[in-house]
Design a protein around this motif. Sequence first.
Motif, short mmCIF file in Angstrom:
data_model
loop_
_atom_site.label_atom_id
_atom_site.label_comp_id
_atom_site.label_asym_id
_atom_site.label_seq_id
_atom_site.Cartn_x
_atom_site.Cartn_y
_atom_site.Cartn_z
N GLU A 47 0.95 -1.14 0.05
CA GLU A 47 0.18 -0.10 0.07
C GLU A 47 0.76 1.35 0.19
O GLU A 47 0.64 2.24 -0.74
CB GLU A 47 -0.83 -0.15 1.21
CG GLU A 47 -2.16 0.63 1.00
CD GLU A 47 -2.21 2.16 1.42
OE1 GLU A 47 -2.80 2.96 0.71
OE2 GLU A 47 -1.41 2.65 2.36
N ARG A 48 1.89 1.42 0.84
CA ARG A 48 2.74 2.73 0.97
C ARG A 48 3.78 2.17 1.91
O ARG A 48 3.78 1.50 2.68
CB ARG A 48 2.01 3.95 1.23
CG ARG A 48 1.38 3.86 2.81
CD ARG A 48 0.72 5.12 3.13
NE ARG A 48 -0.52 4.96 2.50
CZ ARG A 48 -1.38 5.96 2.70
NH1 ARG A 48 -1.46 7.15 3.10
NH2 ARG A 48 -2.61 5.86 1.96
N GLY A 49 4.64 3.35 1.67
CA GLY A 49 5.90 3.24 2.71
C GLY A 49 6.35 4.42 3.09
O GLY A 49 6.09 5.47 2.51
N PHE A 50 6.83 4.63 4.47
CA PHE A 50 7.05 5.84 5.22
C PHE A 50 8.57 5.82 5.40
O PHE A 50 9.20 4.79 6.21
CB PHE A 50 6.33 5.98 6.45
CG PHE A 50 4.94 6.12 6.51
CD1 PHE A 50 4.21 7.37 6.11
CD2 PHE A 50 3.83 5.09 6.34
CE1 PHE A 50 2.86 7.59 6.21
CE2 PHE A 50 2.64 5.15 6.47
CZ PHE A 50 1.87 6.46 6.14
N LYS B 47 8.90 11.08 12.31
CA LYS B 47 8.45 9.84 12.88
C LYS B 47 7.12 10.42 13.67
O LYS B 47 5.96 9.65 13.66
CB LYS B 47 9.32 9.12 13.94
CG LYS B 47 10.41 8.38 13.61
CD LYS B 47 11.44 7.88 14.63
CE LYS B 47 12.49 7.08 13.92
NZ LYS B 47 13.38 7.73 13.06
N THR B 48 7.19 11.54 14.20
CA THR B 48 6.14 12.29 14.83
C THR B 48 5.03 12.85 13.85
O THR B 48 3.88 12.55 14.04
CB THR B 48 6.64 13.24 15.88
OG1 THR B 48 7.33 12.91 16.79
CG2 THR B 48 5.46 14.15 16.48
N ASP B 49 5.75 13.62 12.88
CA ASP B 49 4.67 14.11 11.82
C ASP B 49 3.80 13.22 10.99
O ASP B 49 2.74 13.25 10.78
CB ASP B 49 5.53 15.20 11.19
CG ASP B 49 6.26 16.29 11.67
OD1 ASP B 49 5.77 16.73 12.62
OD2 ASP B 49 7.15 17.13 11.32
N MET B 50 4.68 12.17 10.51
CA MET B 50 4.02 11.33 9.61
C MET B 50 3.38 10.10 10.02
O MET B 50 2.56 9.60 9.53
CB MET B 50 5.03 10.58 8.53
CG MET B 50 5.76 11.69 7.69
SD MET B 50 7.30 11.30 6.61
CE MET B 50 6.33 10.32 5.47
N LEU B 51 3.98 9.58 11.32
CA LEU B 51 3.35 8.35 11.69
C LEU B 51 2.77 8.63 13.09
O LEU B 51 1.94 7.65 13.72
CB LEU B 51 4.40 7.39 12.17
CG LEU B 51 5.48 7.04 11.06
CD1 LEU B 51 6.56 5.99 11.21
CD2 LEU B 51 4.34 6.19 9.78
N SER C 176 -2.27 3.24 11.13
CA SER C 176 -3.45 4.38 11.39
C SER C 176 -3.43 5.53 10.19
O SER C 176 -4.38 6.21 9.95
CB SER C 176 -3.32 4.97 12.64
OG SER C 176 -2.28 5.57 12.85
N HIS C 177 -2.12 5.63 9.55
CA HIS C 177 -1.90 6.55 8.46
C HIS C 177 -2.13 6.06 6.96
O HIS C 177 -1.38 6.62 6.04
CB HIS C 177 -0.88 7.52 8.56
CG HIS C 177 -0.80 8.08 9.99
ND1 HIS C 177 -0.59 7.87 11.09
CD2 HIS C 177 -1.09 9.59 10.02
CE1 HIS C 177 -0.40 9.02 12.04
NE2 HIS C 177 -1.00 9.84 11.55
#
Length: 161
Positions: A48-51, A59-63, A90-91
């Motif tokens: 689906e996607r990768g961060f 880590k805080t902003d995106m996850l 969750s994101h």
Amino acid sequence: MSEIMDLALRVGQALQARRMLLATAESCTGGGVAQAVTDIAGSSEWFERGFVTYSNAAKTDMLGVPAILIQESGAVSEEVAAAMATGALSHSNAHVALSTTGIAGPGGAVPGKPVGTVCFGWALDGRTHTERIIFHGDRQEVRERTVQHALQGLLRFLGQT
């Protein structure tokens, strides 16, 4: 076929059989797990996607990893790895997620966390599993072993479902 490519293929087959989507949350691997799985033709059916959350702020902003957790436990911790994996779920629209956070080297070691320390997280259906491993080798070897272990761990984690 390389071992990582073989593992990525097996992950894809396991996810397709379960009709599940994967998301990755990576720090020390810099997107290496996402690259490994997207090297497999047809991976859009199950990836689906990768961060890539290399910095603590990412880590805080995106996850949604709490900054206080990073301060108290350190970015390289099982607690943060778990929060990264659950944050990736969750994101995203994924069903299962994995995370990597570690010290690939050659610098970055801190007391109790030598170069090669990597923490992993896997999350699915409200369950998380974490591991902490110390790999030996240079930066590239640590990163490759981390990708390999993340995929092996995902296969084991899926076997529990």
